[in-house]
Design a protein around this motif. Structure first.
Motif, PDB file in Angstrom:
ATOM      1  N   LEU A 119      -3.901  -5.919  -5.756  1.00  0.00           N
ATOM      2  CA  LEU A 119      -4.976  -6.812  -5.319  1.00  0.00           C
ATOM      3  C   LEU A 119      -4.558  -8.277  -5.448  1.00  0.00           C
ATOM      4  O   LEU A 119      -4.853  -9.107  -4.581  1.00  0.00           O
ATOM      5  CB  LEU A 119      -6.264  -6.527  -6.091  1.00  0.00           C
ATOM      6  N   GLU A 120      -3.821  -8.561  -6.516  1.00  0.00           N
ATOM      7  CA  GLU A 120      -3.338  -9.929  -6.743  1.00  0.00           C
ATOM      8  C   GLU A 120      -2.390 -10.373  -5.607  1.00  0.00           C
ATOM      9  O   GLU A 120      -2.513 -11.465  -5.060  1.00  0.00           O
ATOM     10  CB  GLU A 120      -2.585  -9.866  -8.080  1.00  0.00           C
ATOM     11  N   LEU A 121      -1.477  -9.467  -5.199  1.00  0.00           N
ATOM     12  CA  LEU A 121      -0.516  -9.825  -4.157  1.00  0.00           C
ATOM     13  C   LEU A 121      -1.181  -9.910  -2.783  1.00  0.00           C
ATOM     14  O   LEU A 121      -0.848 -10.776  -1.972  1.00  0.00           O
ATOM     15  CB  LEU A 121       0.641  -8.821  -4.137  1.00  0.00           C
ATOM     16  N   LEU A 122      -2.153  -9.017  -2.532  1.00  0.00           N
ATOM     17  CA  LEU A 122      -2.858  -9.075  -1.248  1.00  0.00           C
ATOM     18  C   LEU A 122      -3.602 -10.402  -1.135  1.00  0.00           C
ATOM     19  O   LEU A 122      -3.636 -11.039  -0.083  1.00  0.00           O
ATOM     20  CB  LEU A 122      -3.825  -7.892  -1.114  1.00  0.00           C
ATOM     21  N   GLU A 123      -4.160 -10.819  -2.254  1.00  0.00           N
ATOM     22  CA  GLU A 123      -4.877 -12.097  -2.307  1.00  0.00           C
ATOM     23  C   GLU A 123      -3.895 -13.263  -2.063  1.00  0.00           C
ATOM     24  O   GLU A 123      -4.161 -14.167  -1.269  1.00  0.00           O
ATOM     25  CB  GLU A 123      -5.496 -12.212  -3.716  1.00  0.00           C
ATOM     26  N   LEU A 124      -2.744 -13.183  -2.711  1.00  0.00           N
ATOM     27  CA  LEU A 124      -1.734 -14.233  -2.614  1.00  0.00           C
ATOM     28  C   LEU A 124      -1.293 -14.428  -1.155  1.00  0.00           C
ATOM     29  O   LEU A 124      -1.093 -15.553  -0.695  1.00  0.00           O
ATOM     30  CB  LEU A 124      -0.526 -13.815  -3.472  1.00  0.00           C
ATOM     31  N   PHE A 125      -1.130 -13.330  -0.421  1.00  0.00           N
ATOM     32  CA  PHE A 125      -0.692 -13.435   0.981  1.00  0.00           C
ATOM     33  C   PHE A 125      -1.868 -13.373   1.958  1.00  0.00           C
ATOM     34  O   PHE A 125      -1.683 -13.158   3.143  1.00  0.00           O
ATOM     35  CB  PHE A 125       0.382 -12.384   1.288  1.00  0.00           C
ATOM     36  N   ASP A 126      -3.068 -13.548   1.401  1.00  0.00           N
ATOM     37  CA  ASP A 126      -4.255 -13.693   2.222  1.00  0.00           C
ATOM     38  C   ASP A 126      -4.504 -12.501   3.148  1.00  0.00           C
ATOM     39  O   ASP A 126      -4.820 -12.668   4.328  1.00  0.00           O
ATOM     40  CB  ASP A 126      -4.109 -14.989   3.044  1.00  0.00           C
ATOM     41  N   VAL A 127      -4.295 -11.289   2.627  1.00  0.00           N
ATOM     42  CA  VAL A 127      -4.537 -10.091   3.430  1.00  0.00           C
ATOM     43  C   VAL A 127      -5.470  -9.103   2.714  1.00  0.00           C
ATOM     44  O   VAL A 127      -5.492  -7.920   3.048  1.00  0.00           O
ATOM     45  CB  VAL A 127      -3.209  -9.378   3.833  1.00  0.00           C
ATOM     46  N   SER A 128      -6.249  -9.619   1.752  1.00  0.00           N
ATOM     47  CA  SER A 128      -7.155  -8.736   1.013  1.00  0.00           C
ATOM     48  C   SER A 128      -8.097  -7.999   1.952  1.00  0.00           C
ATOM     49  O   SER A 128      -8.392  -6.810   1.736  1.00  0.00           O
ATOM     50  CB  SER A 128      -8.007  -9.548   0.044  1.00  0.00           C
ATOM     51  N   ASP A 129      -8.543  -8.673   2.998  1.00  0.00           N
ATOM     52  CA  ASP A 129      -9.512  -8.043   3.899  1.00  0.00           C
ATOM     53  C   ASP A 129      -8.894  -6.915   4.732  1.00  0.00           C
ATOM     54  O   ASP A 129      -9.614  -6.175   5.393  1.00  0.00           O
ATOM     55  CB  ASP A 129     -10.162  -9.103   4.809  1.00  0.00           C
ATOM     56  N   LEU A 130      -7.565  -6.778   4.680  1.00  0.00           N
ATOM     57  CA  LEU A 130      -6.914  -5.710   5.466  1.00  0.00           C
ATOM     58  C   LEU A 130      -6.627  -4.472   4.632  1.00  0.00           C
ATOM     59  O   LEU A 130      -6.016  -3.526   5.112  1.00  0.00           O
ATOM     60  CB  LEU A 130      -5.579  -6.217   6.039  1.00  0.00           C
ATOM     61  N   ARG A 131      -7.059  -4.473   3.362  1.00  0.00           N
ATOM     62  CA  ARG A 131      -6.548  -3.422   2.476  1.00  0.00           C
ATOM     63  C   ARG A 131      -6.925  -2.000   2.870  1.00  0.00           C
ATOM     64  O   ARG A 131      -6.206  -1.063   2.563  1.00  0.00           O
ATOM     65  CB  ARG A 131      -6.923  -3.692   1.015  1.00  0.00           C
ATOM     66  N   ASN A 132      -8.030  -1.830   3.617  1.00  0.00           N
ATOM     67  CA  ASN A 132      -8.390  -0.475   4.031  1.00  0.00           C
ATOM     68  C   ASN A 132      -7.934  -0.127   5.447  1.00  0.00           C
ATOM     69  O   ASN A 132      -8.209   0.961   5.953  1.00  0.00           O
ATOM     70  CB  ASN A 132      -9.898  -0.264   3.890  1.00  0.00           C
TER      71      ASN A 132
END
Ligand SMILES: Nc1ncnc2c1ncn2[C@@H]1O[C@H](COP(=O)(O)OP(=O)(O)OP(=O)(O)O)[C@@H](O)[C@H]1O
Ligand SMILES: [Mg+2]
Length: 269
Positions: A119-132
């Motif tokens: 979650l930390e890395l997805l946030e860092l690269f601004d792709v948290s909203d793509l996780r599913n």
């Protein structure tokens, strides 16, 4: 140098052939702890082949590769726990979601607190909203961002980046470069960075190794290379001009029979 004065990566006289074709021809260089090395060369020069040798996914025909002071062949599984890789061409599991896919890699790398790290890395690269979303549903650039996040999962000591930002938009490249510099500084990570975007290399590289036809033909800091190849009195690096100059020079040498020019674009200079 690392604590005990051993380079993080040391390659000596590396050779890789595909049948009779010599793709990597006696390459030697090293990367010290916390250093970013720009690994440059024209299309077909041998960069990705060299990186594949460092990953142990193809077997060299000669030479020696040491990572963290240990021979790669004998210690590959141990070494790979602290190495990671990202490439524009890298395919992640097509049918898994971004999160599931990163979870698979976390298991392979035995990442502690995997969920938090992902979650930390997805946030860092601004792709948290793509996780599913499934990997196959992502755009090229989105896939590239997830792929670079994947490459940091295991807190690597050595990161091999093969054109990691090739399909990212300029804003994301700019942010990606800043992040890489920050991580390198904070975690003293060593990076081999390949790109055809000379701006990226000027931003990140402490030194550059330039190869063509599988051979190292120049190396130094970006400014040293600019002074050596273009103008002694240069005050700023100009790697784009250096790249063109070196590629055309080795193309001419190839035509004169010293190399194989088949992989470079033939241009009248
Ligand atoms: N599996 C293979 N079998 C035969 N030849 C190969 C193989 N992989 C690479 N080559 C050849 O080796 C040479 C080096 O290729 P490589 O992919 O390392 O170049 P590169 O420097 O990464 O180029 P680019 O900038 O286009 O990514 C090329 O001439 C390529 O055709
Ligand atoms: Mg390549």
């Amino acid at each position: 140098m690392s604590k005990n004065n051993v380079p993080v990566l040391e390659v000596k006289n590396l050779v890789k052939k595909f049948k009779n074709f010599v793709a990597v021809d006696n390459i030697s260089f090293s990367i010290e702890e916390g250093e970013i090395l720009g690994f440059l060369g024209p299309n077909g020069a041998g960069k990705s082949t060299t990186i594949n040798c460092f990953l142990g996914v193809i077997k060299p025909d000669g030479g020696e590769i040491k990572i963290f002071g240990k021979g790669l062949i004998k210690n590959r599984s141990e070494i790979m726990q602290k190495v990671n890789y990202c490439s524009a061409e890298y395919h992640m599991p097509w049918n898994l979601s971004v999160y599931e896919s990163l979870l698979v890699y976390s298991t392979l790398y035995q990442v502690g607190s995997a969920k938090k790290r992902i979650l930390e890395l997805l946030e860092l690269f601004d792709v948290s909203d793509l996780r599913n979303k499934r990997i196959r549903e992502l755009s090229f650039g989105q896939r590239a961002r997830v792929s670079i996040a994947k490459s940091l999962l295991n807190h690597p000591r050595l990161l091999l980046l093969d054109e990691p930002m090739a399909s990212m938009d300029p804003d994301v490249v700019d942010r990606g470069i800043r992040l890489i510099k920050k991580i390198q500084k904070e975690e003293k990570i060593s990076i081999l960075y390949t790109s055809h975007n000379m701006w990226e290399i000027e931003q990140v590289a402490d030194k550059v190794v330039f190869i063509n036809h599988g051979k190292v033909i120049a190396q130094g800091t970006p400014l040293e290379l600019t002074q050596q190849e273009l103008k002694l009195e240069a005050k700023e690096p100009n790697l784009r001009e250096v790249f063109i100059h070196l590629s055309r020079r080795s193309l001419k040498e190839g035509i004169e029979g010293k190399g194989n020019p088949s992989t470079s674009l033939r241009v009248k200079s």
